[in-house]
Design a protein around this motif. Structure first.
Motif, short mmCIF file in Angstrom:
data_model
loop_
_atom_site.label_atom_id
_atom_site.label_comp_id
_atom_site.label_asym_id
_atom_site.label_seq_id
_atom_site.Cartn_x
_atom_site.Cartn_y
_atom_site.Cartn_z
N LYS A 46 -1.82 -13.32 6.57
CA LYS A 46 -0.60 -14.06 6.25
C LYS A 46 0.17 -13.46 5.07
O LYS A 46 1.32 -13.83 4.83
N TYR A 47 -0.46 -12.56 4.31
CA TYR A 47 0.20 -11.92 3.18
C TYR A 47 0.85 -10.58 3.53
O TYR A 47 1.63 -10.04 2.74
N LYS A 48 0.53 -10.03 4.69
CA LYS A 48 0.87 -8.63 4.94
C LYS A 48 2.36 -8.37 5.17
O LYS A 48 2.81 -7.24 5.03
N ASN A 49 3.12 -9.40 5.48
CA ASN A 49 4.58 -9.21 5.60
C ASN A 49 5.21 -8.88 4.25
O ASN A 49 6.33 -8.39 4.19
N ASN A 50 4.48 -9.17 3.18
CA ASN A 50 4.99 -8.92 1.82
C ASN A 50 4.38 -7.66 1.21
O ASN A 50 4.51 -7.44 0.00
N TRP A 51 3.76 -6.85 2.04
CA TRP A 51 3.03 -5.67 1.58
C TRP A 51 3.67 -4.42 2.15
O TRP A 51 3.89 -4.32 3.36
N ASP A 52 3.99 -3.45 1.29
CA ASP A 52 4.64 -2.19 1.70
C ASP A 52 3.75 -1.03 1.25
O ASP A 52 3.73 -0.68 0.06
N LEU A 53 3.02 -0.44 2.18
CA LEU A 53 1.99 0.56 1.88
C LEU A 53 2.47 1.97 2.19
O LEU A 53 3.04 2.23 3.25
N TYR A 54 2.18 2.91 1.26
CA TYR A 54 2.52 4.32 1.41
C TYR A 54 1.24 5.14 1.32
O TYR A 54 0.57 5.14 0.29
N ARG A 55 0.91 5.89 2.39
CA ARG A 55 -0.35 6.61 2.47
C ARG A 55 -0.19 8.08 2.08
O ARG A 55 -0.33 8.99 2.89
N PHE A 56 0.15 8.32 0.84
CA PHE A 56 0.28 9.67 0.29
C PHE A 56 -0.28 9.66 -1.12
O PHE A 56 -0.62 8.62 -1.67
N ALA A 57 -0.37 10.84 -1.73
CA ALA A 57 -0.68 10.91 -3.16
C ALA A 57 0.48 10.30 -3.94
O ALA A 57 1.61 10.22 -3.45
N ASP A 58 0.21 9.87 -5.17
CA ASP A 58 1.24 9.20 -5.97
C ASP A 58 2.50 10.05 -6.13
O ASP A 58 3.62 9.52 -6.14
N LYS A 59 2.33 11.35 -6.26
CA LYS A 59 3.50 12.20 -6.49
C LYS A 59 4.45 12.22 -5.30
O LYS A 59 5.64 12.53 -5.45
N GLU A 60 3.94 11.88 -4.13
CA GLU A 60 4.81 11.74 -2.96
C GLU A 60 5.19 10.27 -2.72
O GLU A 60 6.32 9.98 -2.31
N SER A 61 4.26 9.35 -2.98
CA SER A 61 4.53 7.94 -2.72
C SER A 61 5.54 7.33 -3.68
O SER A 61 6.44 6.58 -3.28
N LEU A 62 5.37 7.62 -4.97
CA LEU A 62 6.18 6.92 -5.96
C LEU A 62 7.68 7.13 -5.79
O LEU A 62 8.45 6.16 -5.88
N PRO A 63 8.16 8.37 -5.54
CA PRO A 63 9.60 8.51 -5.30
C PRO A 63 10.10 7.68 -4.11
O PRO A 63 11.22 7.15 -4.14
N LYS A 64 9.27 7.55 -3.07
CA LYS A 64 9.65 6.75 -1.92
C LYS A 64 9.75 5.27 -2.30
O LYS A 64 10.66 4.54 -1.86
N ILE A 65 8.81 4.83 -3.12
CA ILE A 65 8.82 3.43 -3.56
C ILE A 65 10.00 3.15 -4.48
O ILE A 65 10.69 2.13 -4.35
#
Length: 258
Positions: free
Chosen positions: A163-182
């Motif tokens: 019931k919580y997963k609609n509020n979850w946005d997951l990025y499956r990369f290393a931080d150096k690739e994930s953080l700019p996307k976030i």
């Protein structure tokens, strides 16, 4: 599995994922030239943490001014289901951190946008989302794929209630690739919870970037800060007064941004 076989398996696992080539290059460099980064300043960090540490209860009640009730007692049914979900997982990943602290810091700032680095089973995600969903907020998560464990994709975040997963946005990369996307989606953050790259250099890089995105009045948290002196040095370099919390024989650091 021998060490050589493990390295070979990991290397070929990365080769199958072109999107992870930048992280493969960084890992090769780190293992060849920067192996000491993981434990840099560990002894001084442990002493520093020990001298400043308080309990979860003391931090929550004296600093946040919230009556402390353990997280598992607030959400007993969800917590029991999460424990069962972890027990059913066929792979081994990281365990739970200070769930109560994570939940209450999101409550304290009435968080709408929070970020975490490092997910594994999703215990910290569960704690943050338990607060965020009350305000229809979002948890942005960065988590590297578990190259050695082919089934890991199916079990990352497995303890998070559906019931919580609609509020979850997951990025499956290393931080150096994930953080700019976030950051493209969330330029300002209410809560930061860091629990990924544990090397000194990796922490300093991420701390600096994440701190700049944290809004005034927001809360910054990092796990395992006794592993090296990165958190200590970061706080001292910026003149910050952190709160050090001890739990399960480990230390987490929390800073409220003034």
């Amino acid at each position: 599995m021998s060490k050589v076989a493990e390295i070979a398996t990991t290397f070929f696992g990365y080769l199958k994922r072109p999107d992870l080539y930048p992280e493969l290059r960084r890992k090769i460099w780190k293992n060849l030239f920067n192996r000491s980064s993981a434990l840099r300043g560990k002894e001084e960090a442990e002493i520093w943490c020990k001298n400043l540490a308080v309990s979860e209860k003391e931090f929550i009640e004296k600093i946040l001014k919230i009556t402390f009730v353990p997280f598992q007692e607030i959400f007993p049914q969800e917590f029991e289901a999460a424990v069962l979900a972890q027990e059913k997982a066929p792979i081994k990943m990281g365990g739970a951190g200070s769930l109560s602290v994570i939940y209450y810091i999101n409550e304290y700032v009435s968080a709408q946008k929070s970020i975490e680095t490092g997910v594994a089973y999703g215990w910290s995600s569960f704690a943050a989302l338990a607060s965020l969903v009350k305000r229809n907020g979002t948890l942005f998560s960065s988590d590297m794929p578990y190259i050695m464990q082919n089934q890991s994709e199916d079990f990352v975040g497995c303890v998070i209630p559906e019931k919580y997963k609609n509020n979850w946005d997951l990025y499956r990369f290393a931080d150096k690739e994930s953080l700019p996307k976030i950051f493209a989606k969330a330029d300002s953050l209410d809560v930061v919870h860091y629990d990924s790259d544990k090397t000194y250099d990796g922490r300093i890089w991420a701390y600096t970037l994440l701190w700049d995105k944290l809004r005034k009045g927001g809360i910054f948290m990092s796990d395992d800060i006794g592993d090296n002196a990165a958190f200590k040095d970061f706080c001292e370099s910026k003149g910050l007064a952190p709160h050090i919390i001890e739990f399960d024989c480990k230390y987490a650091g929390v800073v409220i941004k003034n």
